[in-house]
Design an enzyme around this catalytic site. Structure first.
Site, PDB file in Angstrom:
ATOM      1  N   LYS A  64      84.173  78.042  -6.081  1.00 11.24           N
ATOM      2  CA  LYS A  64      82.904  77.341  -6.039  1.00 11.24           C
ATOM      3  C   LYS A  64      82.004  77.964  -4.980  1.00 11.24           C
ATOM      4  O   LYS A  64      82.481  78.389  -3.927  1.00 11.24           O
ATOM      5  CB  LYS A  64      83.201  75.904  -5.678  1.00 11.24           C
ATOM      6  CG  LYS A  64      82.203  74.945  -6.216  1.00 11.24           C
ATOM      7  CD  LYS A  64      82.714  73.548  -6.063  1.00 11.24           C
ATOM      8  CE  LYS A  64      83.493  73.120  -7.276  1.00 11.24           C
ATOM      9  NZ  LYS A  64      84.109  71.823  -7.091  1.00 11.24           N
TER      10      LYS A  64
ATOM     11  N   GLU B 197      97.816  70.554 -10.768  1.00 11.94           N
ATOM     12  CA  GLU B 197      97.791  69.991  -9.404  1.00 11.94           C
ATOM     13  C   GLU B 197      97.341  68.533  -9.392  1.00 11.94           C
ATOM     14  O   GLU B 197      96.747  68.035 -10.365  1.00 11.94           O
ATOM     15  CB  GLU B 197      96.891  70.834  -8.492  1.00 11.94           C
ATOM     16  CG  GLU B 197      95.429  70.856  -8.895  1.00 11.94           C
ATOM     17  CD  GLU B 197      94.477  71.099  -7.727  1.00 11.94           C
ATOM     18  OE1 GLU B 197      94.473  70.275  -6.801  1.00 11.94           O
ATOM     19  OE2 GLU B 197      93.724  72.094  -7.767  1.00 11.94           O
TER      20      GLU B 197
HETATM   21  N1  PSU Z   1      87.827  73.213  -5.294  1.00 13.56           N
HETATM   22  C1  PSU Z   1      87.379  72.461  -6.317  1.00 13.56           C
HETATM   23  N2  PSU Z   1      87.993  71.295  -6.607  1.00 13.56           N
HETATM   24  C2  PSU Z   1      89.075  70.854  -5.905  1.00 13.56           C
HETATM   25  C3  PSU Z   1      89.557  71.667  -4.844  1.00 13.56           C
HETATM   26  C4  PSU Z   1      88.910  72.823  -4.574  1.00 13.56           C
HETATM   27  O1  PSU Z   1      86.417  72.845  -6.951  1.00 13.56           O
HETATM   28  O2  PSU Z   1      89.602  69.767  -6.195  1.00 13.56           O
HETATM   29  C5  PSU Z   1      90.786  71.244  -4.087  1.00 13.56           C
HETATM   30  C6  PSU Z   1      92.010  72.045  -4.587  1.00 13.56           C
HETATM   31  O3  PSU Z   1      93.140  71.204  -4.551  1.00 13.56           O
HETATM   32  C7  PSU Z   1      92.124  73.140  -3.547  1.00 13.56           C
HETATM   33  C8  PSU Z   1      91.706  72.401  -2.295  1.00 13.56           C
HETATM   34  O4  PSU Z   1      93.414  73.687  -3.451  1.00 13.56           O
HETATM   35  O5  PSU Z   1      90.633  71.562  -2.710  1.00 13.56           O
HETATM   36  C9  PSU Z   1      91.284  73.320  -1.173  1.00 13.56           C
HETATM   37  O6  PSU Z   1      91.109  72.573  -0.009  1.00 13.56           O
HETATM   38  P1  PSU Z   1      90.977  73.309   1.412  1.00 13.56           P
HETATM   39  O7  PSU Z   1      89.717  74.106   1.318  1.00 13.56           O
HETATM   40  O8  PSU Z   1      90.923  72.195   2.407  1.00 13.56           O
HETATM   41  O9  PSU Z   1      92.198  74.190   1.526  1.00 13.56           O
END
Ligand code: PSU
Ligand code: MN
Length: 308
Positions: free
Chosen positions: A161, A26
């Site tokens: 996380k 990604e």
């Molecule tokens: N968690 C991490 N590092 C990240 C992300 C999540 O530890 O970089 C990023 C990933 O791209 C994940 C996104 O898909 O954040 C999720 O964002 P949201 O909660 O806004 O959907």
């Protein structure tokens, strides 16, 4: 060479055509997940790791409104340098970015969508989005979970996380029918730490075993993703209680500042970095590399299966 919807690099197109193993990567993790230049170095090292373990890396992004799988070194550097200036793109953002011919850094959800369109079944990342703490009032639930419910790509990650509510995230995944596999562990890892206090659905001992599960699911027509949770190597793991304290502080500050929506994950990640004095960055890089290796092994095992 192209398929209809996704522009593939020559190398990725060739690999897919011949049935060789490919691992999707990604780009939100590059533009929004880490500072420059560590993000650039990480992105290149992850690609090298995938190659070293027998698969072809396909870093995914949207460039000038075009869905892309397989970026050049210069394109990766540009995403790394521009950082937060590049829009974070999840499922709902794709149409706008494409229509307006803009650049977008893809999250787990949108990377899965593009990977599936391109014909890539295995994807390595750091951590997935999930159900946020307090979601019972904010309704902040990552689109990553809905994508896992419907898009047939295996996501190799280091768990979720603990900025998230891990228990609720697992409940949601259960409701949506997403298998959560532990790679050589029966406990779900919590990204920076190898433990979370929660169990996975099934422990996998090898990449071959994971490949067999993928084949069983998709051959049966059970659409949707699979999570392969791979714990951070012990020498890089952080202390569970320390992390819990750091996250509580970050959540409090987020509340005070009124940050919500798509800004909450980047805010919390940035805060954690700040509060752990950068120690978390090294852990983050190492766990992504570790996931890239396991993903390559799974892609190799799955590609071998497919040929038999
Ligand atoms: N968690 C991490 N590092 C990240 C992300 C999540 O530890 O970089 C990023 C990933 O791209 C994940 C996104 O898909 O954040 C999720 O964002 P949201 O909660 O806004 O959907
Ligand atoms: Mn969200």
């Amino acid at each position: 060479m192209n398929n209809l919807k996704v522009q593939l690099s020559e190398e990725v197109a060739k690999a897919l055509k011949s049935g060789a193993p490919v691992v999707a990567l990604e780009s939100t993790i590059i533009s929004h997940g880490m500072p420059y230049p560590q993000n650039f170095e990480m992105a290149l090292a992850v690609e090298d790791k995938v190659r070293a373990h027998g698969a072809i890396p396909a870093t995914i992004a949207i460039i000038g409104g075009v869905l892309r799988a397989g970026l050049s070194r210069d394109e990766i550097e540009s995403f790394a340098k521009k950082g937060l200036q590049i829009t974070k793109v999840s499922r709902r953002d794709i149409p706008v970015i494409v229509a307006q011919k803009k650049d977008g850094a893809t999250t787990v959800a949108s990377t899965m969508i593009i990977a599936e369109l391109a014909g890539i079944s295995v994807f390595a990342t750091g951590g997935i989005g999930g159900v946020h703490r307090g979601a019972e009032t904010t309704m902040d639930i990552s689109a990553d979970l809905e994508e896992l419910a419907q898009t047939s790509v295996a996501v190799i990650c280091a768990g979720a996380k603990s900025i998230l509510d891990i228990g609720l995230t697992l409940e949601y995944l259960e409701t949506k029918g997403v298998p959560v596999l532990g790679y050589q562990t029966s406990e779900l890892p919590a990204f920076y730490t190898r433990e979370s206090g929660f169990k996975v659905d099934a422990k996998m001992d090898s990449a071959e075993q994971v490949a067999e599960v993928l084949r069983a699911k998709w051959d049966l027509g059970l659409k949707g993703g699979v999570i392969v949770a791979n714990p951070v190597p012990a020498q890089y793991s952080l202390d569970f209680k320390d992390m819990e304290r750091v996250i509580q502080n970050a959540l409090q500050e987020m509340d005070q500042k009124g940050i919500k929506g798509k800004d909450s994950t980047p805010f919390l990640l940035g805060k954690v970095k700040e509060l752990t004095a950068g120690k978390s960055l090294e852990t983050n890089i190492q766990l992504v590399l570790n996931n890239a290796q396991v993903a390559a092994e799974i892609a190799v095992a799955y590609a071998t299966h497919q040929k038999i």
